[in-house]
Design an enzyme around this catalytic site. Structure first.
Site, PDB file in Angstrom:
ATOM      1  N   ARG A 176       0.850  -1.175   0.000  1.00  0.00           N
ATOM      2  CA  ARG A 176       0.000   0.000   0.000  1.00  0.00           C
ATOM      3  C   ARG A 176       0.893   1.235   0.000  1.00  0.00           C
ATOM      4  NH1 ARG A 176      -1.779   2.086   4.544  1.00  0.00           N
ATOM      5  NH2 ARG A 176      -0.054   1.815   5.952  1.00  0.00           N
ATOM      6  N   ARG A 180      -2.750  10.286   2.947  1.00  0.00           N
ATOM      7  CA  ARG A 180      -3.559  10.871   4.022  1.00  0.00           C
ATOM      8  C   ARG A 180      -4.344  12.054   3.492  1.00  0.00           C
ATOM      9  NH1 ARG A 180       1.037  11.684   8.264  1.00  0.00           N
ATOM     10  NH2 ARG A 180       1.296   9.506   8.830  1.00  0.00           N
ATOM     11  N   ARG A 253      21.110  -4.951  -0.501  1.00  0.00           N
ATOM     12  CA  ARG A 253      21.330  -3.638  -1.080  1.00  0.00           C
ATOM     13  C   ARG A 253      22.188  -2.859  -0.091  1.00  0.00           C
ATOM     14  NH1 ARG A 253      21.706  -1.712  -5.827  1.00  0.00           N
ATOM     15  NH2 ARG A 253      20.900   0.385  -6.112  1.00  0.00           N
ATOM     16  N   ARG A 284      18.918  10.802  -0.758  1.00  0.00           N
ATOM     17  CA  ARG A 284      18.514  11.711   0.318  1.00  0.00           C
ATOM     18  C   ARG A 284      19.700  12.564   0.755  1.00  0.00           C
ATOM     19  NH1 ARG A 284      15.739   8.400   5.183  1.00  0.00           N
ATOM     20  NH2 ARG A 284      17.791   7.499   5.553  1.00  0.00           N
ATOM     21  N   GLU A 304      23.188  10.259   0.614  1.00  0.00           N
ATOM     22  CA  GLU A 304      23.032   8.798   0.676  1.00  0.00           C
ATOM     23  C   GLU A 304      22.906   8.233  -0.746  1.00  0.00           C
ATOM     24  OE1 GLU A 304      20.580   8.036   4.481  1.00  0.00           O
ATOM     25  OE2 GLU A 304      19.700   6.751   2.944  1.00  0.00           O
ATOM     26  N   TYR A 354      14.272  -6.978   7.275  1.00  0.00           N
ATOM     27  CA  TYR A 354      14.401  -5.602   7.728  1.00  0.00           C
ATOM     28  C   TYR A 354      13.671  -5.436   9.053  1.00  0.00           C
ATOM     29  CZ  TYR A 354      14.355  -0.693   8.346  1.00  0.00           C
ATOM     30  OH  TYR A 354      14.547   0.542   8.905  1.00  0.00           O
ATOM     31  N   ASP A 356      12.954  -2.577  12.152  1.00  0.00           N
ATOM     32  CA  ASP A 356      13.170  -1.281  12.774  1.00  0.00           C
ATOM     33  C   ASP A 356      13.750  -1.531  14.156  1.00  0.00           C
ATOM     34  OD1 ASP A 356      12.547   0.779  11.006  1.00  0.00           O
ATOM     35  OD2 ASP A 356      10.386   0.482  11.265  1.00  0.00           O
TER      36      ASP A 356
HETATM   37  P1  FAD Z   1      23.393  -4.257  13.431  1.00  0.00           P
HETATM   38  O1  FAD Z   1      23.149  -2.905  13.951  1.00  0.00           O
HETATM   39  O2  FAD Z   1      23.798  -4.392  12.013  1.00  0.00           O
HETATM   40  O3  FAD Z   1      24.505  -4.937  14.349  1.00  0.00           O
HETATM   41  C1  FAD Z   1      25.160  -6.125  13.973  1.00  0.00           C
HETATM   42  C2  FAD Z   1      26.600  -6.022  14.443  1.00  0.00           C
HETATM   43  O4  FAD Z   1      27.230  -7.296  14.236  1.00  0.00           O
HETATM   44  C3  FAD Z   1      27.409  -5.003  13.672  1.00  0.00           C
HETATM   45  O5  FAD Z   1      27.986  -4.054  14.550  1.00  0.00           O
HETATM   46  C4  FAD Z   1      28.463  -5.836  12.970  1.00  0.00           C
HETATM   47  O6  FAD Z   1      29.731  -5.179  12.869  1.00  0.00           O
HETATM   48  C5  FAD Z   1      28.549  -7.063  13.849  1.00  0.00           C
HETATM   49  N1  FAD Z   1      29.042  -8.240  13.154  1.00  0.00           N
HETATM   50  C6  FAD Z   1      28.537  -8.789  12.015  1.00  0.00           C
HETATM   51  N2  FAD Z   1      29.276  -9.848  11.650  1.00  0.00           N
HETATM   52  C7  FAD Z   1      30.255  -9.975  12.575  1.00  0.00           C
HETATM   53  C8  FAD Z   1      31.342 -10.866  12.716  1.00  0.00           C
HETATM   54  N3  FAD Z   1      31.572 -11.847  11.851  1.00  0.00           N
HETATM   55  N4  FAD Z   1      32.171 -10.722  13.781  1.00  0.00           N
HETATM   56  C9  FAD Z   1      31.972  -9.718  14.677  1.00  0.00           C
HETATM   57  N5  FAD Z   1      30.970  -8.830  14.571  1.00  0.00           N
HETATM   58  C10 FAD Z   1      30.120  -8.957  13.525  1.00  0.00           C
HETATM   59  N6  FAD Z   1      15.251   1.589  12.338  1.00  0.00           N
HETATM   60  C11 FAD Z   1      14.354   2.433  12.912  1.00  0.00           C
HETATM   61  O7  FAD Z   1      13.654   2.037  13.851  1.00  0.00           O
HETATM   62  N7  FAD Z   1      14.222   3.727  12.478  1.00  0.00           N
HETATM   63  C12 FAD Z   1      14.977   4.222  11.447  1.00  0.00           C
HETATM   64  O8  FAD Z   1      14.843   5.398  11.086  1.00  0.00           O
HETATM   65  C13 FAD Z   1      15.921   3.346  10.829  1.00  0.00           C
HETATM   66  N8  FAD Z   1      16.672   3.788   9.807  1.00  0.00           N
HETATM   67  C14 FAD Z   1      17.574   2.933   9.226  1.00  0.00           C
HETATM   68  C15 FAD Z   1      18.358   3.404   8.169  1.00  0.00           C
HETATM   69  C16 FAD Z   1      19.266   2.565   7.548  1.00  0.00           C
HETATM   70  C17 FAD Z   1      20.097   3.078   6.427  1.00  0.00           C
HETATM   71  C18 FAD Z   1      19.387   1.213   7.979  1.00  0.00           C
HETATM   72  C19 FAD Z   1      20.335   0.270   7.299  1.00  0.00           C
HETATM   73  C20 FAD Z   1      18.615   0.735   9.023  1.00  0.00           C
HETATM   74  C21 FAD Z   1      17.701   1.595   9.660  1.00  0.00           C
HETATM   75  N9  FAD Z   1      16.941   1.157  10.744  1.00  0.00           N
HETATM   76  C22 FAD Z   1      16.041   2.006  11.318  1.00  0.00           C
HETATM   77  C23 FAD Z   1      17.074  -0.222  11.268  1.00  0.00           C
HETATM   78  C24 FAD Z   1      18.080  -0.350  12.433  1.00  0.00           C
HETATM   79  O9  FAD Z   1      19.353   0.052  11.999  1.00  0.00           O
HETATM   80  C25 FAD Z   1      18.102  -1.815  12.890  1.00  0.00           C
HETATM   81  O10 FAD Z   1      16.844  -2.202  13.358  1.00  0.00           O
HETATM   82  C26 FAD Z   1      19.114  -2.142  14.002  1.00  0.00           C
HETATM   83  O11 FAD Z   1      20.243  -1.346  13.975  1.00  0.00           O
HETATM   84  C27 FAD Z   1      19.489  -3.603  13.873  1.00  0.00           C
HETATM   85  O12 FAD Z   1      20.300  -4.017  14.935  1.00  0.00           O
HETATM   86  P2  FAD Z   1      21.090  -5.403  14.811  1.00  0.00           P
HETATM   87  O13 FAD Z   1      21.788  -5.604  16.103  1.00  0.00           O
HETATM   88  O14 FAD Z   1      20.194  -6.455  14.310  1.00  0.00           O
HETATM   89  O15 FAD Z   1      22.129  -5.186  13.607  1.00  0.00           O
END
Ligand code: FAD
Length: 375
Positions: A176, A180, A253, A284, A304, A354, A356
């Site tokens: 969708r 608004r 991506r 952006r 970006e 994905y 948040d």
């Molecule tokens: P990550 O933050 O990716 O952490 C994983 C960690 O594991 C990393 O630090 C990495 O270095 C480490 N790692 C991976 N492999 C290894 C390895 N082999 N050895 C050691 N360390 C390793 N969410 C929102 O709610 N609002 C937003 O506005 C928003 N904007 C975003 C914009 C972008 C561009 C992106 C990409 C995401 C956005 N998000 C947003 C989502 C948000 O970033 C994620 O929900 C969150 O950060 C995920 O946390 P995580 O711990 O799963 O992953």
């Protein structure tokens, strides 16, 4: 078989939100955790760097938003949040339009001032196109919002974002398009929204306070030694990499961030401005100070650029490409992971979806509860 007692209950690979939440919860339950990250900082993708008083979101703009009161309370226990409301703008053909699509956008686009007139305009365009069963993203978008909105804001932006023409993308990507019929520029419908006062590091530092964290350690290249240190491994990295890509590579991506300091107090008057046209290579521009209402004399902006993820190049896997092919491959990797009883998979990379921020915290809390039930 190695029966010796291991020094840690959990080795947590990744100091992002998933790993940090898991570590915090297990610490409360008197479990011994070691958190490692291959990067030189904690926080994963929510990490900010302070550039002369401005918190720069180093891995893309992050706005915390949720409808879940429990999660909102959870994060507020570590840091207070400000009243930032995400109201992005879209630049098209030299003019700015409000997002998400709302009465302000329709007024700017067509000069209409009433919801009835805006509705009629969209309906007239949707009926003129008359697409009953959309076969691709272009047809889907046209059938939902008509041609003016599609050609001005969606078509070329989508191509930049995904590197593919909207006609090559499946219709399901856009289920969708939020429209608004009120003058409301608040991007999110959630009850709670804001930015941690003092930046996101406050949240990561709060979660990881007093926990043992070691940085600049890649689990993959030190796996044998690290596995020997803990009873269980919580892995939040890429699942295909964990299994040495033996079934093939999952696609992602990526983004390239171009940060720039400018000696002006206010560059674009808003935190987020989208550029919807193909001739502008970035999607952006983020002006970080507006997330925290900064009044410094300088500013930091970030352009970006969406790019293809490649394991061999200096790119980060930001967005999973959840098409059928990748989802099928992920499932096979997940089966391999399920076969290892001492391995827990989590986070946006581990789960290949994905999330948040509020979702990844909720997911970590669920995994903790499941673990607890096994004790
Ligand atoms: P990550 O933050 O990716 O952490 C994983 C960690 O594991 C990393 O630090 C990495 O270095 C480490 N790692 C991976 N492999 C290894 C390895 N082999 N050895 C050691 N360390 C390793 N969410 C929102 O709610 N609002 C937003 O506005 C928003 N904007 C975003 C914009 C972008 C561009 C992106 C990409 C995401 C956005 N998000 C947003 C989502 C948000 O970033 C994620 O929900 C969150 O950060 C995920 O946390 P995580 O711990 O799963 O992953």
């Amino acid at each position: 078989m190695n029966n010796k007692v291991k020094p840690y209950d959990y080795l947590i690979v990744g100091a992002g939100l998933f790993g940090a939440t898991f570590a915090h919860e297990m610490y409360k339950r008197d479990k011994k955790c070691l958190v490692i990250d291959k990067r030189n900082h904690i926080g994963g993708n929510i990490y900010c760097q302070n550039w002369d008083g401005i918190n720069v979101h180093m891995y893309g703009a992050h706005i915390f938003h949720t409808n879940d009161e429990a999660i909102w309370k959870y994060v507020n226990a570590f840091t207070s949040f400000n009243r930032y409301t995400n109201s992005p703008l879209a630049m098209y053909n030299g003019r700015l339009y409000n997002l998400p699509f709302n009465m302000n956008t329709f007024q700017q686009l067509w000069g209409v001032t009433t919801p009835e007139a805006a509705r009629a305009k969209i309906e007239q365009q949707v009926n003129a196109i008359n697409i009953k069963r959309p076969r691709n993203l272009e047809e889907q978008a046209l059938s939902l919002v008509g041609y003016d909105i599609y050609y001005s804001f969606i078509k070329e932006y989508t191509k930049k974002q995904w590197g593919k023409d909207a006609r090559e993308l499946p219709p399901e990507i856009i289920k969708r398009i939020p429209v608004r019929f009120t003058y409301d520029n608040n991007y999110f419908n959630d009850l709670y929204q804001g930015i941690p006062i003092g930046g996101y590091n406050r949240l990561s530092e709060g979660l990881l306070a007093e926990k043992e964290v070691r940085l600049n350690i890649n689990y993959i290249s030190n796996q044998i030694m690290l596995d020997d240190m803990a009873e269980k491994v919580v892995y939040t990295g890429m699942l295909d990499e964990l299994f040495d890509y033996k079934l093939g590579k999952l696609e992602y991506r990526s983004l390239h961030f171009d940060h720039e300091r400018l000696e002006v107090a206010n560059y674009q008057g808003n935190a987020v401005v989208n550029y919807t046209e193909a001739h502008v290579p970035y999607t952006r521009i983020i002006e970080h100070k507006h997330f925290e209402f900064g009044n410094q004399n300088h500013t930091i902006i970030t352009r970006e650029y969406p790019v293809t993820f490649s394991n061999s190049k200096e790119t980060e896997p930001y967005y999973p490409i959840n098409d059928d092919k990748n989802n099928r491959l992920y499932k096979k990797y997940k089966e391999l992971a399920n076969g290892r009883t001492n391995l827990i998979i989590g986070g946006r990379l581990g789960d290949y979806r994905y999330y948040d921020m509020h979702q990844v915290i909720a997911s970590a809390l669920t995994v903790v509860k499941k673990e607890e039930m096994k004790w």
